[in-house]
Design a protein around this motif. Structure first.
Motif, PDB file in Angstrom:
ATOM      1  N   HIS A 125       0.786  -1.235   0.036  1.00 40.81           N
ATOM      2  CA  HIS A 125      -0.023  -0.114  -0.075  1.00 40.81           C
ATOM      3  C   HIS A 125       0.657   1.303   0.044  1.00 40.81           C
ATOM      4  O   HIS A 125       0.857   2.133  -0.588  1.00 40.81           O
ATOM      5  N   LEU A 153       2.142   1.541  -3.489  1.00 38.60           N
ATOM      6  CA  LEU A 153       1.220   2.080  -4.558  1.00 38.60           C
ATOM      7  C   LEU A 153       0.819   3.659  -4.243  1.00 38.60           C
ATOM      8  O   LEU A 153       0.850   4.463  -5.225  1.00 38.60           O
ATOM      9  N   VAL A 160      -1.746   2.855 -11.371  1.00 36.39           N
ATOM     10  CA  VAL A 160      -1.741   2.196 -10.032  1.00 36.39           C
ATOM     11  C   VAL A 160      -2.749   0.990  -9.942  1.00 36.39           C
ATOM     12  O   VAL A 160      -2.595   0.175  -9.414  1.00 36.39           O
ATOM     13  N   THR A 200      -1.416  -2.190 -11.517  1.00 36.19           N
ATOM     14  CA  THR A 200      -0.248  -2.703 -10.578  1.00 36.19           C
ATOM     15  C   THR A 200      -0.745  -3.373  -9.499  1.00 36.19           C
ATOM     16  O   THR A 200      -0.427  -4.307  -9.090  1.00 36.19           O
ATOM     17  N   ALA A 201      -2.056  -2.527  -8.913  1.00 32.12           N
ATOM     18  CA  ALA A 201      -2.597  -3.296  -7.539  1.00 32.12           C
ATOM     19  C   ALA A 201      -3.296  -4.817  -7.903  1.00 32.12           C
ATOM     20  O   ALA A 201      -3.360  -5.605  -6.943  1.00 32.12           O
ATOM     21  N   CYS A 258       9.450   3.919  -5.846  1.00 29.76           N
ATOM     22  CA  CYS A 258       8.130   3.081  -6.285  1.00 29.76           C
ATOM     23  C   CYS A 258       7.796   3.454  -7.831  1.00 29.76           C
ATOM     24  O   CYS A 258       7.274   4.486  -8.170  1.00 29.76           O
ATOM     25  N   TYR A 299       6.362   1.975 -11.526  1.00 29.45           N
ATOM     26  CA  TYR A 299       5.239   0.759 -11.879  1.00 29.45           C
ATOM     27  C   TYR A 299       5.965  -0.371 -12.584  1.00 29.45           C
ATOM     28  O   TYR A 299       5.826  -1.485 -12.269  1.00 29.45           O
TER      29      TYR A 299
END
Length: 280
Positions: free
Chosen positions: A89, A92, A154, A157-158, A173, A175
């Protein structure tokens, strides 16, 4: 089982030299914050600078401060600890703010190019066209366009699964760095990410090329040599900065996806250039 906690390992090939980079990078971060804040204060304090061009510059510098703050603290922490822990978390969230501020930076550069186009090609209509209402609409456009690219990255990716390793060999961070350790078929994610980057860069550079071609043509029609040189110098340097930023970002994206033989340190260096160049 999918990992929800990771370790960022910045520049893994520079284990002994990594602490030496901490001080110059910290100095760079402090310089970015202090120099940009000083210019913003000057623009706000001086009423004669309350013009569209200077207000756009102040806004751009404020975004640069946010972008640097989204990237560099975690980057500096990674040079202190070999393995820098971070949750999914947190990853992201930082990824969103990094991409959103960088994209907003790029879009504000486009707005500044439009401002210079109107100022040079339509000087008599400049005050009528570049009103506070128009600047507000352009700001909404920049925010919407930035969100339109950052949010899908995002979300995609999640949805990925991370089962292979919890070690991400990157300093921040990004992608593509997280997707490099994801499990399963990521063809759609990679193609969509590259397509978004190519379409965005192509559209922006086409728009910039068209506007600056018109600016150069108009500048050569100016009878005053001093005014012509000033217009060409200002817009020429602006265009070179934009071109360098876009090409460095595109090259980093292509290297991550295509050049499997390129070392991780080189990939990190390319990412550092395109992430930190706009703020510097």
């Amino acid at each position: 089982m999918t990992y929800t906690n990771f370790f960022l390992v910045a520049f893994p090939g520079l284990q002994k030299g990594r602490p030496l980079l901490l001080l110059p990078l910290f100095f760079l971060y402090v310089t970015i914050i202090s120099a940009n804040a000083l210019v913003i204060h000057t623009v706000v304090a001086q009423r004669n600078l309350h013009q569209p061009m200077y207000m756009l510059i102040a806004t751009l510098l404020a975004v640069d401060i946010c972008a640097a703050t989204a990237i560099m603290p975690k980057m500096l922490e990674g040079f202190v600890y070999y393995a820098n822990p971070i949750s999914l978390h947190e990853y992201l969230a930082q990824m969103f703010f990094t991409y959103f501020t960088l994209l907003l930076d790029y879009n504000l550069l486009l707005v500044m190019a439009l401002d210079r186009y109107v100022a040079i090609c339509h000087p008599l209509r400049y005050s009528d066209l570049m009103t506070s209402h128009m600047l507000g609409l352009l700001a909404i456009f920049a925010l919407t366009r930035s969100l339109g690219v950052a949010v899908p990255s995002v979300v995609l990716t999640a949805r990925a699964q991370f089962c292979g390793t919890a070690v991400i060999r990157h300093f921040t961070c990004e992608y593509i760095a997280l997707l490099s350790i994801a499990y399963g078929d990521l063809t759609f994610n990679n193609r969509l990410g590259l397509a978004i980057r190519l379409v965005t860069v192509t559209f922006d550079l086409t728009l910039l090329g068209t506007s600056y071609t018109r600016i150069i043509y108009t500048a050569f029609q100016i009878s005053s040599g001093g005014a012509r040189a000033k217009a060409l110098h200002t817009c020429g340097s602006h265009f070179l900065v934009i071109l360098t930023i876009y090409l460095s970002g595109l090259s980093s994206s292509i290297v991550f996806r295509v050049a499997k033989t390129v070392s991780q340190d080189v990939q990190n260096l390319l990412s550092a250039i395109y992430l930190l160049l706009p703020e510097s």
